[in-house]
Write a protein that holds these residues in place. Structure first.
Motif, mmCIF file in Angstrom:
data_model
loop_
_atom_site.group_PDB
_atom_site.id
_atom_site.type_symbol
_atom_site.label_atom_id
_atom_site.label_comp_id
_atom_site.label_asym_id
_atom_site.label_seq_id
_atom_site.Cartn_x
_atom_site.Cartn_y
_atom_site.Cartn_z
ATOM 1 N N LYS A 1 0.916 -0.967 -0.117
ATOM 2 C CA LYS A 1 0.349 0.252 0.137
ATOM 3 C C LYS A 1 1.216 0.832 0.014
ATOM 4 C CE LYS A 1 -4.274 -1.437 -0.029
ATOM 5 N NZ LYS A 1 -4.893 -1.285 -0.835
ATOM 6 N N GLU A 2 0.332 2.233 -0.340
ATOM 7 C CA GLU A 2 0.942 4.021 -0.636
ATOM 8 C C GLU A 2 0.204 4.608 0.069
ATOM 9 O OE1 GLU A 2 1.268 5.402 -3.997
ATOM 10 O OE2 GLU A 2 2.303 4.747 -4.932
ATOM 11 N N ASN A 3 1.400 5.624 1.175
ATOM 12 C CA ASN A 3 0.210 5.975 2.808
ATOM 13 C C ASN A 3 -0.610 5.516 3.055
ATOM 14 O OD1 ASN A 3 1.087 8.429 1.069
ATOM 15 N ND2 ASN A 3 -0.670 8.801 -0.828
ATOM 16 N N ALA A 4 0.279 4.680 3.700
ATOM 17 C CA ALA A 4 0.013 3.880 4.699
ATOM 18 C C ALA A 4 0.840 3.491 5.544
ATOM 19 C CB ALA A 4 -0.170 1.719 4.602
ATOM 20 N N ALA A 5 0.491 3.296 7.316
ATOM 21 C CA ALA A 5 1.695 3.320 8.731
ATOM 22 C C ALA A 5 1.391 2.191 9.580
ATOM 23 C CB ALA A 5 1.228 4.073 9.512
ATOM 24 N N CYS A 6 2.325 2.077 10.068
ATOM 25 C CA CYS A 6 1.830 0.482 10.864
ATOM 26 C C CYS A 6 2.609 0.497 12.414
ATOM 27 C CB CYS A 6 3.162 -0.388 10.014
ATOM 28 S SG CYS A 6 4.694 -0.124 10.530
ATOM 29 N N LEU A 7 1.947 0.275 13.248
ATOM 30 C CA LEU A 7 2.823 0.186 14.108
ATOM 31 C C LEU A 7 2.242 -1.048 14.923
ATOM 32 C CD1 LEU A 7 2.665 1.659 17.212
ATOM 33 C CD2 LEU A 7 -0.262 0.934 17.014
ATOM 34 N N LYS A 8 3.595 -1.101 15.814
ATOM 35 C CA LYS A 8 4.063 -2.670 16.773
ATOM 36 C C LYS A 8 3.411 -2.507 18.197
ATOM 37 C CE LYS A 8 7.471 -6.160 17.509
ATOM 38 N NZ LYS A 8 9.065 -6.361 16.990
ATOM 39 N N PHE A 9 2.906 -2.809 18.064
ATOM 40 C CA PHE A 9 2.251 -2.939 19.776
ATOM 41 C C PHE A 9 2.248 -5.107 20.213
ATOM 42 C CE2 PHE A 9 -1.681 -3.244 17.528
ATOM 43 C CZ PHE A 9 -2.176 -4.194 18.441
#
Length: 711
Positions: A631-639
């Motif tokens: 994906k373009e303009n996507a964000a990720c978070l590890k938690f």
């Protein structure tokens, strides 16, 4: 320790294929082809091929942990109009009665030109329908020629009791019967009735085959229980086939792409199952096959099946010439004309052959080219011959022919047309590729596939005839699937159990979603899945008010990827860079957990020749190197699980669009352990969190997850 194996059987119109696969390594141990036994019944061929394989490979029946077969029987029955007549008992009351009377009377359904599924219809007021009325209605439908009964009532998905009453009485009368609520949980009486009618028309024939095949497998002493391929790429138990034979329609097509997915680890691709007469083209996106509502005789049904486009362009497609010009390729094939291919003969066999024209079928124009030798032997000119002559077929491929006899046959055509054999072959190849490219471009646009990353994958005996040439023309990557001629059979042997449920619910609550999840798990376990292996995806279609659950599971405890090769980080980075269209050094690993790695890249594009715009893109890649999301303009978070409400809550808020009217949450995927959880169908944070809580309740508090969000 004895080796445990899986057996896959694919019953085609010409041949019945079988493979034996090692249950641990997924390597093909043995494969076999025998002519399909039409006269004695398909089951005879199935038992013959199983018995031969067990004997030849010295396999004990108790070592077979899974056995399944895919069949074209339902598809062929519909194409040939070889179906039972169906009597419909429509029901409704009060205000709904008038519209229900019309919507349950579906009339005769044209399956193919001149071939009809015949129906007769009667209508009961459901408030007054007692046992006597129902018996009388069934009797009348039988007099009108009905062999199977369908009970279809408005709103039966909410309360199926009246449909069940009809089914009970029909069964007491020794008649096959099905209710609309069993086929679909969606509102839409007309489409639900039509789908139930198509299903019912297949029951008598499929029951006979199911009983014979089940008995045949029991006779071989295999204990694992026969599974049957579904049209969406999963399998189901034979008991489910007896109730819903419509689900086996197009299952042969589903098997090929299922096999390619298991073996080839494709992220985004177009899969071609190429036989002698036709090619089936389907789409893989994010490592999943694309599915839509199937049509029967031009009518939409509530049957979810692979989105497959079929074209009459294949290895045996014959060349057509009119007024000394090549005008078309196909739709008739050498197989239909009962002729041998020119490219699979001995050297010298076609020397000095001359061109002739035939009509493969009596109503065909006399434009189809063959060559005849001085010994009066005739051979068809084919697309496989053109591909061989032009060097598209790799050495050792199933479709590779004899260069000398191919050249002799095409030289005869060239002489007739006043050009070289190669020129004639190029014209034929262009006609074939024009047809194929149109369909592939449509699919790529419809499913928004990135052509820099897409892979064309060839399967079936004639895959190499078209895939290499088409990929060169379109400037995309291509490969032949491993064991391509047996790919459908391998797909059957490796298939997972699959179930789908849809309900019409406006603004579903957490409770609606949890209930649907519970119901589908119960249903898939009944279909033969081990509960420990079941994955459920929930989708909310707000526009159509549809709540949908899709479940997949294995028939026994097996982890699909235990034997998979774990790629080194450098290789994962290289594949990710290729997927994102950047250099490897411009990508970095943003997060890892379980089998998942997220790679990010920032690229700078000039706009209007002056402004520079930074674009951040990411891809999620599994340990084997399959890109599962890009994906373009996507964000990720590890938690970690115990940070779900704090860190993940803030992350979700940060990517939610707030307006006066409402809050629009982003599309979210979760990755943890071996699982990719698709939450993109959720409409609110409450729905999303509700499903997430259920899915991760067994994780330890410190276990890590990765969230990917995009708009």
């Amino acid at each position: 320790m004895e080796k445990k194996v899986r057996i896959g059987i694919d019953v085609g119109g010409t041949f019945t294929d079988a493979v034996v696969i090692d249950n641990n390594t997924y390597e093909v141990i043995a494969k076999k082809k025998i002519p399909t036994t039409h006269r004695e019944g398909v089951a005879v061929g199935v038992v013959t091929i199983i018995s031969q394989l067990l004997k030849e490979q010295a396999i004990c029946p108790e070592d077979v942990v899974f056995i399944a077969h895919g069949t074209t029987q339902a598809t062929n029955a519909l194409l040939e109009g070889d179906v039972a007549s169906v009597g419909v008992i429509g029901m409704g009351s009060g205000m709904d009665a008038r519209s229900a009377r019309g919507e349950t009377n579906v009339g005769n359904i044209e399956l193919a030109p001149g071939k009809f599924l015949k129906t007769c219809h009667t209508f009961l007021d459901s408030k007054k329908a007692d046992e006597e009325e129902i018996k009388s209605a069934i009797g009348q439908l039988q007099k009108d020629g009905a062999e199977v009964i369908v009970a279809s009532e408005a709103y039966s998905v909410d309360d199926p009791s009246n449909e069940l009453a009809v089914q009970k009485i029909a069964e007491e009368e020794k008649l096959y019967c099905t209710g609309g609520h069993e086929i679909s949980q969606l509102y839409g009486l007309k489409m639900r009735t039509r789908t139930a009618v198509v299903n019912a028309s297949l029951i008598p024939k499929m029951m006979e085959t199911a009983n014979m095949t089940e008995q045949a497998v029991l006779d071989t002493k295999i204990q694992s229980g026969l599974m049957i391929m579904r049209c969406d790429g999963g399998v189901m138990s034979i008991d489910e086939v007896r109730k819903r034979p419509i689900l086996t329609m197009l299952s042969g097509l589903a098997a090929g792409v299922a096999g390619a997915l298991m073996y080839e680890k494709i992220s985004d691709g177009i899969f071609f199952e190429v036989g002698g007469t036709s090619v089936d083209i389907s789409v893989i996106k994010n490592g999943k096959v694309m599915i839509k509502y199937a049509q029967v005789g031009g009518h939409k049904t509530y049957l979810q099946s692979l989105d497959v486009r079929t074209l009459g362009v294949a290895g045996g497609s014959m060349v057509r010439v009119k007024d000394k010009q090549i005008v078309d390729i196909g739709p008739r094939s050498a197989h239909i004309a009962g002729m041998e291919y020119e490219c699979f003969q001995e050297s010298g066999a076609l020397d000095g052959a001359k061109v002739e024209f035939i009509s493969p079928r009596s109503d065909d124009p006399k434009e189809y080219v063959i060559v005849r030798t001085s010994e009066q032997k005739a051979y068809s000119l084919t697309l496989a011959g053109a591909a061989n002559l032009l060097g598209y077929i790799p050495k050792g491929d199933y479709a590779r022919g004899n260069d000398q006899c191919t050249a002799a046959a095409w030289e005869a055509l060239g002489n007739y047309l006043g050009c070289s054999g190669e020129d004639a072959a190029r014209q034929v190849m262009k006609l074939a590729l024009d047809k194929l490219e149109t369909v592939v471009e449509e699919l790529m646009e419809e499913y928004e596939l990135d052509r820099k990353f897409v892979m064309l994958v060839g399967g079936g005996g004639s895959g190499a005839v078209i895939v290499n040439a088409l990929a060169q023309r379109m400037n995309v990557k291509w490969k032949m699937a491993k064991n391509a001629p047996y790919i459908s059979t391998i797909g059957v042997a490796l298939a997972m159990v699959r179930e789908q449920m849809e309900r019409t619910v406006a603004n579903p609550t957490d409770e609606d979603i949890k209930q649907l999840r519970q119901d589908i798990i119960e249903k898939i376990v009944k279909s033969g899945a081990n509960e420990e292996t079941v994955d459920v995806t929930i989708e909310v279609d707000a526009q159509k008010n549809i709540l949908r659950a899709i479940a997949t599971g294995a028939t026994e405890l097996r982890q699909k990827d235990l034997t998979a090769v774990n790629l080194k980080p450098e290789k994962l980075q290289e594949i990710s860079a290729e997927a994102l269209g950047v250099l490897a050094q411009d990508t970095s690993c943003a997060a890892s957990c379980g089998r998942w790695n997220v790679y990010e890249a920032v690229s700078v594009k000039k706009r209007f020749g002056i402004f520079k715009q930074k674009t951040k893109s990411l891809c999620v890649i599994d340990r084997e190197g399959v890109v599962r999301l890009k994906k373009e303009n996507a964000a990720c978070l590890k938690f970690s699980k115990n940070q779900k409400n704090s860190q993940f809550g803030e992350f979700l808020d940060a990517h939610t669009t707030f307006s006066d009217a409402n809050a629009t949450i982003p599309k979210v995927f979760m990755f943890y352990r071996e699982k990719m959880l698709d939450l993109t169908g959720m409409q609110s944070a409450e729905q999303l969190n509700s499903i997430l809580d259920v899915e991760i309740e067994r994780l330890e508090p410190q276990e890590e997850l990765i969230a990917v969000a995009y708009k």
